[in-house]
Design an enzyme around this catalytic site. Sequence first.
Site, PDB file in Angstrom:
ATOM      1  N   ASP A   1       0.877  -1.178   0.000  1.00 51.63           N
ATOM      2  CA  ASP A   1       0.000   0.000   0.000  1.00 51.63           C
ATOM      3  C   ASP A   1       0.908   1.221   0.000  1.00 51.63           C
ATOM      4  O   ASP A   1       2.109   1.132   0.297  1.00 51.63           O
ATOM      5  CB  ASP A   1      -0.900  -0.002   1.251  1.00 51.63           C
TER       6      ASP A   1
ATOM      7  N   TYR B   1      -0.456   8.380  -2.605  1.00 49.27           N
ATOM      8  CA  TYR B   1      -0.454   8.053  -4.042  1.00 49.27           C
ATOM      9  C   TYR B   1      -1.599   8.801  -4.750  1.00 49.27           C
ATOM     10  O   TYR B   1      -1.539   9.030  -5.940  1.00 49.27           O
ATOM     11  CB  TYR B   1      -0.697   6.557  -4.266  1.00 49.27           C
TER      12      TYR B   1
ATOM     13  N   CYS C   1      -4.419  -1.309  -2.026  1.00 48.92           N
ATOM     14  CA  CYS C   1      -4.571   0.130  -2.230  1.00 48.92           C
ATOM     15  C   CYS C   1      -5.486   0.335  -3.437  1.00 48.92           C
ATOM     16  O   CYS C   1      -5.193  -0.170  -4.526  1.00 48.92           O
ATOM     17  CB  CYS C   1      -3.180   0.707  -2.511  1.00 48.92           C
TER      18      CYS C   1
ATOM     19  N   CYS D   1     -10.963   3.653  -0.071  1.00 40.63           N
ATOM     20  CA  CYS D   1      -9.523   3.799   0.168  1.00 40.63           C
ATOM     21  C   CYS D   1      -9.197   2.920   1.371  1.00 40.63           C
ATOM     22  O   CYS D   1      -9.930   2.939   2.365  1.00 40.63           O
ATOM     23  CB  CYS D   1      -9.191   5.263   0.466  1.00 40.63           C
TER      24      CYS D   1
HETATM   25  N1  DGL Z   1      -4.590   3.490   0.671  1.00 39.30           N
HETATM   26  C1  DGL Z   1      -4.741   3.972  -0.638  1.00 39.30           C
HETATM   27  C2  DGL Z   1      -6.009   3.640  -1.318  1.00 39.30           C
HETATM   28  O1  DGL Z   1      -6.607   2.646  -1.002  1.00 39.30           O
HETATM   29  C3  DGL Z   1      -4.019   5.158  -1.130  1.00 39.30           C
HETATM   30  C4  DGL Z   1      -4.084   6.387  -0.358  1.00 39.30           C
HETATM   31  C5  DGL Z   1      -3.112   7.368  -0.907  1.00 39.30           C
HETATM   32  O2  DGL Z   1      -1.916   7.103  -0.803  1.00 39.30           O
HETATM   33  O3  DGL Z   1      -3.541   8.394  -1.415  1.00 39.30           O
HETATM   34  O4  DGL Z   1      -6.436   4.347  -2.195  1.00 39.30           O
END
Ligand code: DGL
Length: 258
Positions: A11, A43, A74, A183
């Site tokens: 992640d 991300y 993620c 998320c």
């Molecule tokens: N945990 C991530 C997701 O499920 C990403 C969060 C991020 O880094 O912006 O989207």
Amino acid sequence: MTNNNPIGLFDSGIGGTSIWTKIHELLPNESTIYLADSKNAPYGQKSKEEIIELSIKNTEYLLNHNSKLIVVACNTATTNAIKVLRAKYDTPFIGIEPAIKPAVNNSKTQIIGILATKGTLNSELFNKAVELYQDTTIIEQIGHGLVQLIENGDTNSTEMFELLKSYLNPMIEANIDYLVLGCSHYPYLIPQIKKILPPHIKIIDSGEAVAKQTQNILNEKVGFSNSKNVSTQFYTNTDSKVLSEILNNKYTIQQKDF
Ligand code: DGL
């Protein structure tokens, strides 16, 4: 068919541990290796190209540690990069996507809300999924700032509560009856979210579905472990304090520059 190699997960940071927990509960005999790429979080604000590059880097690390299967824990990495990963590597990948389908199917008001990152909500994969549900109003909200606060250990702060209120109140006014957490960081916000949402609005995330899918793929393609020595490895490329805390300080965290 048995296979004692670990299941790899990655992640952008600590959020994917919400998925790891579900997998560990369902498959306690499986060894796991978890990468928290917190140095590069969030991300959600990055370009598709950057997300793909980071996902490849994490995948290579997990494959170098003999992962038999990779869980992209993620939503942002799944919706932007899983197609490329599947084309590039033979190892099976399991992704996590916002659970729109069960929300749409069970909604009585035919209005649902989804909270996710910009990267997920703008992705082609997500938008194709949404197109399937023309009869339901889907209110999309980017969770600006939420991941950073969780990564900093400020999950229960007043700042978090105020941000959540500003994202959720318009959804409540619009009469949603389901809130989809899109998320993997957001399940850690459920106690705060429950203080804001009236009790008839149901909250759903994808953790259990991903754990079930992992079980299915092990059964069909990869093989379960029959080892007595289950290992649980956690790696982070920043300070390990918040990752350790989110796991209730029960596991050793290794700090590595990956
Ligand atoms: N945990 C991530 C997701 O499920 C990403 C969060 C991020 O880094 O912006 O989207």
